[in-house]
Design a protein around this motif. Structure first.
Motif, PDB file in Angstrom:
ATOM      1  N   ARG A 143       0.838  -1.187   0.000  1.00 32.72           N
ATOM      2  CA  ARG A 143       0.000   0.000   0.000  1.00 32.72           C
ATOM      3  C   ARG A 143       0.883   1.252   0.000  1.00 32.72           C
ATOM      4  O   ARG A 143       1.801   1.393   0.798  1.00 32.72           O
ATOM      5  CB  ARG A 143      -0.893   0.007   1.244  1.00 32.72           C
ATOM      6  N   PRO A 155      -1.220   7.997  -2.735  1.00 33.49           N
ATOM      7  CA  PRO A 155      -1.140   8.607  -4.058  1.00 33.49           C
ATOM      8  C   PRO A 155      -0.124   9.736  -4.068  1.00 33.49           C
ATOM      9  O   PRO A 155       0.095  10.411  -3.065  1.00 33.49           O
ATOM     10  CB  PRO A 155      -2.564   9.132  -4.301  1.00 33.49           C
ATOM     11  N   GLN A 180      -0.608  12.955  -8.681  1.00 34.88           N
ATOM     12  CA  GLN A 180      -1.913  12.339  -8.876  1.00 34.88           C
ATOM     13  C   GLN A 180      -3.001  13.140  -8.181  1.00 34.88           C
ATOM     14  O   GLN A 180      -4.067  13.385  -8.739  1.00 34.88           O
ATOM     15  CB  GLN A 180      -1.892  10.899  -8.350  1.00 34.88           C
ATOM     16  N   GLY A 239      -7.961   8.246 -10.910  1.00 31.14           N
ATOM     17  CA  GLY A 239      -8.223   7.163  -9.972  1.00 31.14           C
ATOM     18  C   GLY A 239      -9.653   7.089  -9.490  1.00 31.14           C
ATOM     19  O   GLY A 239      -9.989   6.223  -8.675  1.00 31.14           O
ATOM     20  N   LEU A 258      -5.668   3.516 -14.631  1.00 29.89           N
ATOM     21  CA  LEU A 258      -4.979   2.711 -13.622  1.00 29.89           C
ATOM     22  C   LEU A 258      -4.335   1.476 -14.251  1.00 29.89           C
ATOM     23  O   LEU A 258      -4.878   0.878 -15.180  1.00 29.89           O
ATOM     24  CB  LEU A 258      -5.962   2.293 -12.531  1.00 29.89           C
ATOM     25  N   GLN A 303      -2.246  -0.709 -11.884  1.00 35.80           N
ATOM     26  CA  GLN A 303      -1.720  -1.545 -10.808  1.00 35.80           C
ATOM     27  C   GLN A 303      -2.107  -3.007 -11.037  1.00 35.80           C
ATOM     28  O   GLN A 303      -1.303  -3.911 -10.857  1.00 35.80           O
ATOM     29  CB  GLN A 303      -2.266  -1.044  -9.474  1.00 35.80           C
ATOM     30  N   THR A 356      -8.742  -0.520 -18.862  1.00 33.53           N
ATOM     31  CA  THR A 356      -7.755   0.177 -18.041  1.00 33.53           C
ATOM     32  C   THR A 356      -6.545   0.474 -18.918  1.00 33.53           C
ATOM     33  O   THR A 356      -6.592   0.306 -20.134  1.00 33.53           O
ATOM     34  CB  THR A 356      -7.353  -0.671 -16.818  1.00 33.53           C
ATOM     35  N   THR A 388     -13.695   0.550 -11.630  1.00 31.11           N
ATOM     36  CA  THR A 388     -12.455   0.445 -10.878  1.00 31.11           C
ATOM     37  C   THR A 388     -12.069   1.813 -10.339  1.00 31.11           C
ATOM     38  O   THR A 388     -12.458   2.849 -10.889  1.00 31.11           O
ATOM     39  CB  THR A 388     -11.323  -0.128 -11.752  1.00 31.11           C
ATOM     40  N   LEU A 416      -8.967   3.935  -7.437  1.00 34.00           N
ATOM     41  CA  LEU A 416      -7.771   3.898  -6.608  1.00 34.00           C
ATOM     42  C   LEU A 416      -8.086   4.556  -5.277  1.00 34.00           C
ATOM     43  O   LEU A 416      -8.564   5.688  -5.234  1.00 34.00           O
ATOM     44  CB  LEU A 416      -6.626   4.645  -7.297  1.00 34.00           C
ATOM     45  N   HIS A 417      -7.816   3.826  -4.179  1.00 33.50           N
ATOM     46  CA  HIS A 417      -8.057   4.368  -2.841  1.00 33.50           C
ATOM     47  C   HIS A 417      -6.881   4.007  -1.950  1.00 33.50           C
ATOM     48  O   HIS A 417      -6.521   2.837  -1.805  1.00 33.50           O
ATOM     49  CB  HIS A 417      -9.350   3.783  -2.263  1.00 33.50           C
ATOM     50  N   ARG A 449      -4.351   1.788  -3.514  1.00 29.26           N
ATOM     51  CA  ARG A 449      -4.720   0.418  -3.878  1.00 29.26           C
ATOM     52  C   ARG A 449      -5.845   0.445  -4.904  1.00 29.26           C
ATOM     53  O   ARG A 449      -6.846   1.146  -4.722  1.00 29.26           O
ATOM     54  CB  ARG A 449      -5.152  -0.353  -2.632  1.00 29.26           C
ATOM     55  N   GLN A 450      -5.683  -0.318  -5.981  1.00 36.08           N
ATOM     56  CA  GLN A 450      -6.710  -0.373  -7.025  1.00 36.08           C
ATOM     57  C   GLN A 450      -7.741  -1.443  -6.690  1.00 36.08           C
ATOM     58  O   GLN A 450      -7.392  -2.582  -6.362  1.00 36.08           O
ATOM     59  CB  GLN A 450      -6.088  -0.671  -8.385  1.00 36.08           C
TER      60      GLN A 450
END
Length: 736
Positions: free
Chosen positions: A27, A30, A34, A46, A63, A65, A659, A706, A708-709, A712-713
């Motif tokens: 983890r 960002p 970004q 994201g 994304l 990842q 993606t 999808t 990004l948080h 983590r995707q």
């Protein structure tokens, strides 16, 4: 051969802050770059702020990842039980993600919720009690999702309910915005130009799909009977004499304008020859004030009214629907919102509405601030095939013939991509008005021509001609041809036939391909690679039949086979009539049976359905992939003895997104290989080759998304029906 790599998912609930077993992902927060990136197509890096990812409905995320090297390592991060809020027909929702929260809807009540994207925990929920307006809603299901808006300080989530209310909620708390409408609620039935009256019901059930058992205007002094659950409950709404109205897709956010459309009752076999006509309206996103209204059935004096030969005024016989029920797309820089419009009243018969029937089956570009029409293109004239436009168009910036073009591509049930300059409406490639077959049903005046795209090539079977038939042996060819000649044949746009054979051809059915489900329908559609100019169309293909007959208790001369006699709100049965009563459903599932011999389709397997990739710079097809692979075809019929039958593409409509490096898709609720566990697949975008697959608990029922948080995707998708609906989030394992 496609590479098949599959890994079974390890199911677990991720507790906030806990590490996941496995060591393939660390983890990370960002980057500043970004976090500070400006919005692109109305979406932040994201995030997934719109139903189609962004305003252009690309279903694309930059994304990467999750990629080909680790897709098989995806695990369940969390599961969220939507059914905890009530049952649903099937869960057709794509969530949105913005500013650290996931937003979705659930159940036939269309409960709005916010979720913690890391754990799936419910942060807040909101539900409006709509009384009998919910009970008789024409589209009583969870809907396709929510909308999100922010000015950088205030955040709002926008919801359209089954009973046709527009609600603005504080994205942080779920509380209605007191400055929007009346305590956060705008009654969408108001402002249409119809009378608003107190409502009542005579039964406790829902509106029947044929538009039987509707609401009615309450009688003076009428009250509610809590035991029988009939009468007037104090609800006010549009006068039911005008028809029914609802919405099934989220609003479109364009700047500070909220663009809202509507849905109608299904057009399979309605009883009344008029209904509420479609409209698109703009609302101020801060106040809820209606700013403009665009009539999708042009009223007298408006452009296009002359395409309704018997008159277009609301309430006129034959006038109704043209509902723009699918999600929309927008180009905020051009100030345009793009409306994919459905079809007029009655799916497969139009004798009561002669003319081309604008704006039915059209793509309409409106000024988002004023609602003024900038351009339109009608893809089907005088629709008698249920070819309503079912999907948001996809916007692209590409180079065509050496010239930069702002393109809009509209996928359709009829199996073509219609491609235009999105600023002017000019077709990118020629679409020639081409003579088509004439209807022989009494009273029907079909259009003599239809616009046929020259590019791209079709992605689904269209019509049926002799060259389409299986011919593995002379006997097989002869049997297939005999079956084919039972119904009207032709290359495309074959008009439905009268079941009594009283048409000029004497035939009692017509071949129907694509059928009412497409082609493309709301469960599938297209996704874009914004970097390469590729368009990936997820579709179905098949062969069925169409025929019309008189419903003895309907106002229509013809409809799909149906008997409404005995239903509340239907016409009285003719004198001496003693037929059966059908409360719901129809004969649609049986239509395909007429094209099968010994379990084998009379149509040769082709590279149709599944996922078709087009290079939109040239309009050429690049590759094709079947939905979940090829299926073995066998038969015990002696006709096929000694014949090795070619495989066919997987059934069902794939549900895809793209993606940076992958095309990711689920098979849809009717897809997947028989006897195999449901899977989520990954394809190489360039070649269409499968590079990964993971087992999932149940088949996808809507387009995945999808986001990004915290570095983590996640990949999230809906699944299930009735009392077993849920969202599932997948992610790579976290290193300890």
């Amino acid at each position: 051969m496609m590479q098949r790599r599959t890994r079974r998912l390890a199911g677990f609930a991720l507790i906030a802050g806990a590490a996941v077993v496995g060591a393939t992902f660390t983890r990370v927060a960002p980057t500043v770059a970004q976090q500070g990136k400006p919005l692109v197509r109305g979406n932040a890096y994201g995030e997934w702020r719109h139903w189609g990812a962004d305003q252009w409905s690309t279903r694309y995320s930059p994304l990467e990842q999750v990629n080909a090297s680790n897709f098989d390592s995806l695990q369940v991060a969390w599961e969220w039980k939507a059914s905890a809020f009530g049952k649903d027909e099937y869960y057709r929702t794509t969530p949105i993600f913005a500013n650290g929260r996931l937003f979705t809807v659930a159940s036939t009540r269309r409960v709005a919720t916010a979720l913690d994207p890391e754990t799936g925990e419910t942060l807040w929920m909101y539900r409006l009690d709509e009384g009998i307006r919910w009970q008789k809603a024409p589209r009583q299901f969870a809907g396709r999702g929510l909308s999100y808006w922010t000015d950088g300080r205030i955040e709002r989530v926008l919801l359209v309910t089954p009973g046709y209310h527009l609600i603005s909620l504080d994205a942080k708390t779920g509380k209605p915005d007191p400055l929007f409408g009346k305590n956060g609620v705008v009654d969408l039935m108001d402002g249409l130009g119809y009378p608003m009256v107190p409502l009542a019901v005579d039964d406790s059930g829902p509106l029947i799909i044929s538009d039987a058992a509707p609401m009615r205007k309450a009688k003076p002094g009428e009250t509610w009977d809590p035991v029988k659950k009939i009468g007037a409950d104090g609800t006010v709404g549009l006068d039911p004499a005008a028809g029914q109205i609802a919405a099934s897709s989220p609003p479109m956010v364009v700047g500070n304008m909220l663009v809202v459309g509507n849905s109608s009752i299904h057009g399979y076999y309605p009883i009344r020859t008029h209904n509420v006509t479609g409209t698109v309206r703009g609302f101020d996103i801060r106040t809820g004030r209606q700013a403009w209204k665009f009539n999708l059935v042009p009223q007298p004096g408006e452009f296009g009214a002359d395409t309704w030969k018997n008159g277009s005024k609301n309430g006129t016989k034959g006038v109704g629907k043209n509902d723009a029920w699918a999600p929309y797309a927008a180009d905020e820089q051009l100030g345009l919102v793009y409306i994919p419009v459905g079809m007029p009243l009655m799916d497969e018969y139009g004798g009561h509405r002669p003319g081309n029937n604008l704006y039915g089956n059209s793509l309409v570009a409106l000024d988002a601030k004023t609602g003024l029409r900038k351009w339109h293109f009608q893809m089907v004239h005088h629709d008698i095939w249920d070819y309503d436009t079912p999907m948001a168009p996809n916007l692209m910036d590409i180079t065509v013939d050496g010239k930069p073009r702002k393109v809009i591509a509209q996928t359709t049930k009829q199996g073509w991509v219609y491609t235009f300059d999105r600023a002017t409406g000019e077709p990118i490639w020629p679409m020639v008005e081409t003579p088509v077959m004439k209807s022989d049903v009494p009273g029907e005046i079909s259009s003599p021509t239809q616009p046929i795209p020259s590019k791209p090539a079709a992605y689904s079977q269209q019509g049926l001609v002799e060259a389409d038939l299986i011919d593995y042996t002379p006997a097989i060819k002869d049997s297939a041809l005999k079956m084919a000649k039972r119904c009207r044949m032709g290359p495309y746009f074959i008009p439905p036939a009268a079941a009594d054979g009283k048409g000029s051809t004497g035939l009692k059915c017509s071949w129907y391909a694509p059928g009412a489900s497409g082609g493309v329908n709301i469960d599938g559609g297209a996704t874009v690679d914004v970097e390469t100019g590729m368009l990936y169309v997820a579709s179905i293909t098949g062969m069925s039949t169409a025929q019309l007959q008189k419903d003895p208790c309907s106002e229509f001369d013809y409809s799909s086979p149906r008997n409404s006699c005995g239903l509340l709100g239907a016409l009285p049965a003719p004198a001496g009539y003693e037929g059966p009563v059908r409360e719901r459903g129809g004969d649609f599932a049986a239509r395909a049976g007429g094209s099968i011999i010994g379990g084998v389709s009379i149509v040769k397997p082709k590279e149709y359905g599944g996922i078709t990739a087009y290079n939109m710079k040239s309009g050429d097809k690049s590759w094709w992939a079947p939905n979940a692979g090829m299926l073995k075809v066998t038969s015990r019929d002696p006709l096929f003895a000694g014949v090795t039958l070619p495989p066919q593409g997987g059934r069902g409509q794939a549900q895809a997104m793209t993606t940076k490096t992958l095309l990711i898709y689920g098979t849809g609720r009717s897809g997947g290989a028989p006897g195999e566990a449901p899977k989520l697949y990954a394809l190489d975008k360039t070649t269409g080759k499968q590079v990964g697959a993971v087992e999932i608990a149940s088949k996808t029922t809507a387009v995945p998304m999808t986001f990004l948080h915290k570095g983590r995707q996640y990949i999230v998708f809906a699944s299930g029906a009735e009392n077993e609906t849920q969202l599932t989030a997948l992610a790579l394992p976290v290193k300890k």
